[in-house]
Design a protein around this motif. Sequence first.
Motif, PDB file in Angstrom:
ATOM      1  N   SER A  17      70.861  47.110  65.839  1.00  0.00           N
ATOM      2  CA  SER A  17      69.931  46.257  66.526  1.00  0.00           C
ATOM      3  C   SER A  17      68.661  45.887  65.696  1.00  0.00           C
ATOM      4  N   ILE A  18      67.837  45.120  66.068  1.00  0.00           N
ATOM      5  CA  ILE A  18      66.764  44.639  65.363  1.00  0.00           C
ATOM      6  C   ILE A  18      65.742  45.761  65.109  1.00  0.00           C
ATOM      7  N   ASP A  19      65.646  46.605  66.423  1.00  0.00           N
ATOM      8  CA  ASP A  19      64.572  47.538  66.484  1.00  0.00           C
ATOM      9  C   ASP A  19      65.059  48.578  65.356  1.00  0.00           C
ATOM     10  N   ASP A  20      66.349  49.138  65.574  1.00  0.00           N
ATOM     11  CA  ASP A  20      67.138  50.186  64.651  1.00  0.00           C
ATOM     12  C   ASP A  20      66.790  49.645  63.076  1.00  0.00           C
ATOM     13  N   LEU A  21      67.283  48.238  62.958  1.00  0.00           N
ATOM     14  CA  LEU A  21      67.045  47.653  61.262  1.00  0.00           C
ATOM     15  C   LEU A  21      65.381  47.924  60.860  1.00  0.00           C
ATOM     16  N   LYS A  22      64.394  47.866  61.779  1.00  0.00           N
ATOM     17  CA  LYS A  22      63.189  47.898  61.453  1.00  0.00           C
ATOM     18  C   LYS A  22      62.604  49.352  61.165  1.00  0.00           C
ATOM     19  N   GLU A  23      63.261  50.099  61.808  1.00  0.00           N
ATOM     20  CA  GLU A  23      62.922  51.571  61.736  1.00  0.00           C
ATOM     21  C   GLU A  23      63.650  52.247  60.284  1.00  0.00           C
ATOM     22  N   LYS A  24      64.777  51.531  59.834  1.00  0.00           N
ATOM     23  CA  LYS A  24      65.581  51.843  58.808  1.00  0.00           C
ATOM     24  C   LYS A  24      64.931  51.349  57.660  1.00  0.00           C
TER      25      LYS A  24
END
Length: 307
Positions: free
Chosen positions: A259-266
């Motif tokens: 997801s976009i949120d997961d991408l930002k965190e990584k």
Amino acid sequence: DLSFKYGIPVSVWFVDDPAPILLHQNQFIRSNMAAFCWERAYLNGLKKAGFKDAYYLPLATSTELFSKKTASPGTVKLAFVGSAMNGEFLENIRSKIIWKPSYDLIVNQSAEIISECTKVDVADIISQVSQQLNISLPSDTRNAVWLQSLIIHTASMLKRKRIVNSMKDLGIETFGDPQGWKQLCGNWLKTHKNVDYRTELASIYRKIAINLNVTSSQMPTGVNQRVFDIPASGSFVLNDKQSDLEELFEKDEIVTYCSIDDLKEKIQYYSNNESERRRISENALLHIIKEHTYLNRYKRMCTLINK
């Protein structure tokens, strides 16, 4: 004709959607031909088209073009290398269709749904949308195939636009198709000129700390060349989650986002952990050299057609 006459096996490896290709090439399929495809979803269609056998054969990399060399890691913190898939690209597909204005509604609504989901039956989505809108789909194969192709690539464009726009605050840059990206995302985006695959791409990958991967909507399970080329160049890639990745790599060789949120965190995590990026990329590189070169794929092809 000569290969058929003398019983010489012929392998055809599809690394793009076979349907538009077969509109003009179906007449040349012979019983001595085996089809290979980088995406499993098309195998049944290839068998129905007349190929004796159809096999899954993922993409790979060339270690002559992509190899680990000394670089300046982190010159660019975050980037996506590839086309915006809009403008002239989509218009070229549209021009192959006997167009009706009502198709715009089908394209826009179908593409929006497909762009947000990975595991969908594209033909089923298009059929459902056309029924809901009470708009008839083309009845002839040629127009139906190209309309589906337009929808798939429009979905890919929407997916790329959504992800790149969401990375604005993280300073994402793009390489290739600068005019297309400006039109798609706006003047805030820092773009770079087109990149030659054979002579320039490896060096571009090496200078990017985090390479972002966004898979085309024509691949519900498969993976593109970035998965192999980026680690082979000695750099780090953040992949969108594709089921074939789990078959091709071990857990300590890939990093995925769902997801976009997961991408930002990584992105935040790996931006601050260069040693971790390096470790994962090196693990992937060793695996690629061992199992994921075009020589490996050629050997696999020969094994299958000589069974």
